[in-house]
Motif scaffolding. Structure first.
Motif, PDB file in Angstrom:
ATOM      1  N   ASP A 249      21.793  29.909  18.836  1.00 24.67           N
ATOM      2  CA  ASP A 249      22.896  29.172  18.675  1.00 24.67           C
ATOM      3  C   ASP A 249      23.926  30.364  19.268  1.00 24.67           C
ATOM      4  OD1 ASP A 249      21.517  27.151  17.277  1.00 24.67           O
ATOM      5  OD2 ASP A 249      21.693  28.246  15.467  1.00 24.67           O
ATOM      6  N   PHE A 250      24.998  30.481  18.398  1.00 18.73           N
ATOM      7  CA  PHE A 250      26.214  31.077  18.839  1.00 18.73           C
ATOM      8  C   PHE A 250      26.081  32.635  18.400  1.00 18.73           C
ATOM      9  CE2 PHE A 250      27.649  26.949  19.386  1.00 18.73           C
ATOM     10  CZ  PHE A 250      28.085  26.695  20.507  1.00 18.73           C
ATOM     11  N   GLY A 251      25.184  32.953  17.748  1.00 13.52           N
ATOM     12  CA  GLY A 251      24.811  34.515  17.163  1.00 13.52           C
ATOM     13  C   GLY A 251      24.594  35.563  18.050  1.00 13.52           C
ATOM     14  N   TRP A 252      24.061  36.367  17.637  1.00 12.32           N
ATOM     15  CA  TRP A 252      23.923  37.791  18.474  1.00 12.32           C
ATOM     16  C   TRP A 252      22.468  37.962  18.542  1.00 12.32           C
ATOM     17  CZ3 TRP A 252      26.826  41.096  21.606  1.00 12.32           C
ATOM     18  CH2 TRP A 252      26.272  41.968  21.945  1.00 12.32           C
ATOM     19  N   PRO A 253      21.780  38.227  19.773  1.00 10.87           N
ATOM     20  CA  PRO A 253      22.521  38.377  21.069  1.00 10.87           C
ATOM     21  C   PRO A 253      22.941  37.107  21.760  1.00 10.87           C
ATOM     22  CG  PRO A 253      20.437  39.506  20.932  1.00 10.87           C
ATOM     23  CD  PRO A 253      20.285  38.590  19.701  1.00 10.87           C
ATOM     24  N   PRO A 254      23.735  36.953  22.424  1.00 10.03           N
ATOM     25  CA  PRO A 254      24.403  35.958  22.829  1.00 10.03           C
ATOM     26  C   PRO A 254      23.702  35.154  23.970  1.00 10.03           C
ATOM     27  CG  PRO A 254      25.690  37.684  23.911  1.00 10.03           C
ATOM     28  CD  PRO A 254      24.624  38.286  22.833  1.00 10.03           C
ATOM     29  N   TYR A 255      22.463  34.611  23.604  1.00  8.42           N
ATOM     30  CA  TYR A 255      21.409  33.964  24.399  1.00  8.42           C
ATOM     31  C   TYR A 255      22.076  32.520  24.820  1.00  8.42           C
ATOM     32  CZ  TYR A 255      18.789  37.935  25.439  1.00  8.42           C
ATOM     33  OH  TYR A 255      18.369  39.295  25.853  1.00  8.42           O
ATOM     34  N   PHE A 256      22.703  31.819  23.548  1.00  9.78           N
ATOM     35  CA  PHE A 256      23.198  30.307  23.254  1.00  9.78           C
ATOM     36  C   PHE A 256      22.090  29.438  23.499  1.00  9.78           C
ATOM     37  CE2 PHE A 256      26.638  32.859  25.204  1.00  9.78           C
ATOM     38  CZ  PHE A 256      27.683  32.717  24.330  1.00  9.78           C
ATOM     39  N   LYS A 257      20.749  29.943  23.033  1.00  8.35           N
ATOM     40  CA  LYS A 257      19.509  29.254  23.274  1.00  8.35           C
ATOM     41  C   LYS A 257      19.586  28.174  22.199  1.00  8.35           C
ATOM     42  CE  LYS A 257      14.558  29.633  22.348  1.00  8.35           C
ATOM     43  NZ  LYS A 257      13.490  30.508  21.758  1.00  8.35           N
ATOM     44  N   PHE A 258      19.476  26.776  22.596  1.00  9.32           N
ATOM     45  CA  PHE A 258      19.410  25.681  21.894  1.00  9.32           C
ATOM     46  C   PHE A 258      18.051  24.698  21.996  1.00  9.32           C
ATOM     47  CE2 PHE A 258      23.965  26.876  22.321  1.00  9.32           C
ATOM     48  CZ  PHE A 258      24.313  26.850  20.944  1.00  9.32           C
ATOM     49  N   ASP A 259      17.207  25.220  22.933  1.00  9.97           N
ATOM     50  CA  ASP A 259      16.156  24.375  23.362  1.00  9.97           C
ATOM     51  C   ASP A 259      14.855  24.823  22.706  1.00  9.97           C
ATOM     52  OD1 ASP A 259      16.112  26.984  24.698  1.00  9.97           O
ATOM     53  OD2 ASP A 259      15.675  25.902  26.597  1.00  9.97           O
ATOM     54  N   THR A 260      14.743  25.223  21.511  1.00  9.89           N
ATOM     55  CA  THR A 260      13.568  25.753  20.908  1.00  9.89           C
ATOM     56  C   THR A 260      12.567  24.643  21.283  1.00  9.89           C
ATOM     57  OG1 THR A 260      14.634  26.961  19.204  1.00  9.89           O
ATOM     58  CG2 THR A 260      12.416  25.993  18.638  1.00  9.89           C
ATOM     59  N   GLN A 261      12.493  23.082  21.263  1.00 10.08           N
ATOM     60  CA  GLN A 261      11.565  22.274  21.354  1.00 10.08           C
ATOM     61  C   GLN A 261      11.233  22.315  22.743  1.00 10.08           C
ATOM     62  OE1 GLN A 261      10.143  20.475  18.981  1.00 10.08           O
ATOM     63  NE2 GLN A 261      11.410  21.594  17.502  1.00 10.08           N
ATOM     64  N   ASN A 262      11.945  22.486  23.752  1.00  9.02           N
ATOM     65  CA  ASN A 262      11.582  22.716  25.237  1.00  9.02           C
ATOM     66  C   ASN A 262      10.582  23.849  25.361  1.00  9.02           C
ATOM     67  OD1 ASN A 262      13.179  20.363  25.817  1.00  9.02           O
ATOM     68  ND2 ASN A 262      14.821  21.576  26.362  1.00  9.02           N
ATOM     69  N   VAL A 263      11.071  24.923  24.888  1.00 12.38           N
ATOM     70  CA  VAL A 263      10.144  26.277  24.992  1.00 12.38           C
ATOM     71  C   VAL A 263       8.885  25.701  24.238  1.00 12.38           C
ATOM     72  CG1 VAL A 263       9.755  28.352  24.417  1.00 12.38           C
ATOM     73  CG2 VAL A 263      12.182  27.673  24.964  1.00 12.38           C
ATOM     74  N   ALA A 264       8.896  25.333  23.044  1.00 10.08           N
ATOM     75  CA  ALA A 264       7.293  24.958  22.441  1.00 10.08           C
ATOM     76  C   ALA A 264       6.753  23.790  23.428  1.00 10.08           C
ATOM     77  CB  ALA A 264       7.701  24.135  21.172  1.00 10.08           C
ATOM     78  N   SER A 265       7.433  22.883  23.971  1.00  5.58           N
ATOM     79  CA  SER A 265       6.646  22.141  24.786  1.00  5.58           C
ATOM     80  C   SER A 265       6.099  22.847  26.018  1.00  5.58           C
ATOM     81  CB  SER A 265       7.504  21.039  25.259  1.00  5.58           C
ATOM     82  OG  SER A 265       8.007  20.016  24.206  1.00  5.58           O
ATOM     83  N   LYS A 266       6.802  23.701  26.667  1.00  4.43           N
ATOM     84  CA  LYS A 266       6.352  24.542  27.808  1.00  4.43           C
ATOM     85  C   LYS A 266       4.945  25.371  27.260  1.00  4.43           C
ATOM     86  CE  LYS A 266      10.573  24.641  30.386  1.00  4.43           C
ATOM     87  NZ  LYS A 266      11.647  25.620  30.990  1.00  4.43           N
TER      88      LYS A 266
END
Length: 203
Positions: free
Chosen positions: A75-92
């Protein structure tokens, strides 16, 4: 005093190095063997106990060592990766599961540390196919970040030195001079009063 200063510098440097090592992205070439959703205990902002489902990805590296990673949004936490695609990573991850007989090598980008005692796992940020198990991975981004931080530190340090020399040093010198003048005046008056008493007492 000099030893204390260098000890403080060493502690500060170790803290910054630890923060960078935890936060900056790291990459490994691995073979994904599976994934699983596990229930994890956590705490809310009010301190109450809570549970959440966390996706874990299991891998084997090029040397046959097994490892486990979590797959969570930052999300917007630390570290600032701004990752919102957990499901996409799980699919890959699911599409790249392979066996030792027919391996599919992938490059995983992640951050964080693995602590068994606290059940802490590195968090996968992205997954992409690897050119092979021997694909070279150069940490260009990390090098640029460290170089920018070092240059920024040197610029700020130089600015502070110049600012100190132009404004703080003259102020300190003025205070020292005023203190010396005041001390000298008090000493002179004390000697005058002391002499007057001696004359009064006939000494």
């Amino acid at each position: 005093m000099s030893k204390v200063k260098w000890i403080l510098y060493a502690i500060l440097l170790a803290a910054v190095a630890g923060l960078l090592h935890y936060s900056l992205p790291k990459r490994d070439i691995v073979r994904i063997t599976g994934q699983e959703v596990k229930r994890q205990d956590s705490s809310t902002e009010t301190g109450a106990a809570a549970t959440r489902d966390v996706n874990f990805i299991f891998v084997v590296d090029t040397e046959g060592e097994e490892a486990e990673y979590r797959n969570e949004d930052t999300d917007f936490g630390w570290p600032p990766y701004f990752k919102f695609d957990t499901q996409n990573v799980a699919s890959k991850a699911a599409n790249n599961i392979s066996t030792a007989d027919n391996p599919k090598w992938v490059v995983i980008t992640y951050y964080g540390w693995r602590f068994q005692m606290s059940s802490s796992f590195p968090n996968i940020v992205s997954i992409r196919p690897a050119e092979g198990p021997d694909e070279p991975l150069y940490p260009w981004f990390n090098g640029i970040v460290v170089a920018v931080l070092v240059i920024g530190f040197l610029i700020v340090r130089r600015f502070v030195i110049v600012l100190y020399g132009r404004h703080v040093d003259p102020l300190v010198d003025a205070i020292d001079k005023q203190w010396d003048d005041t001390t000298e005046t008090v000493s002179t008056r004390y000697q005058g009063v002391s002499g007057w008493f001696r004359k009064l007492l006939g000494r």
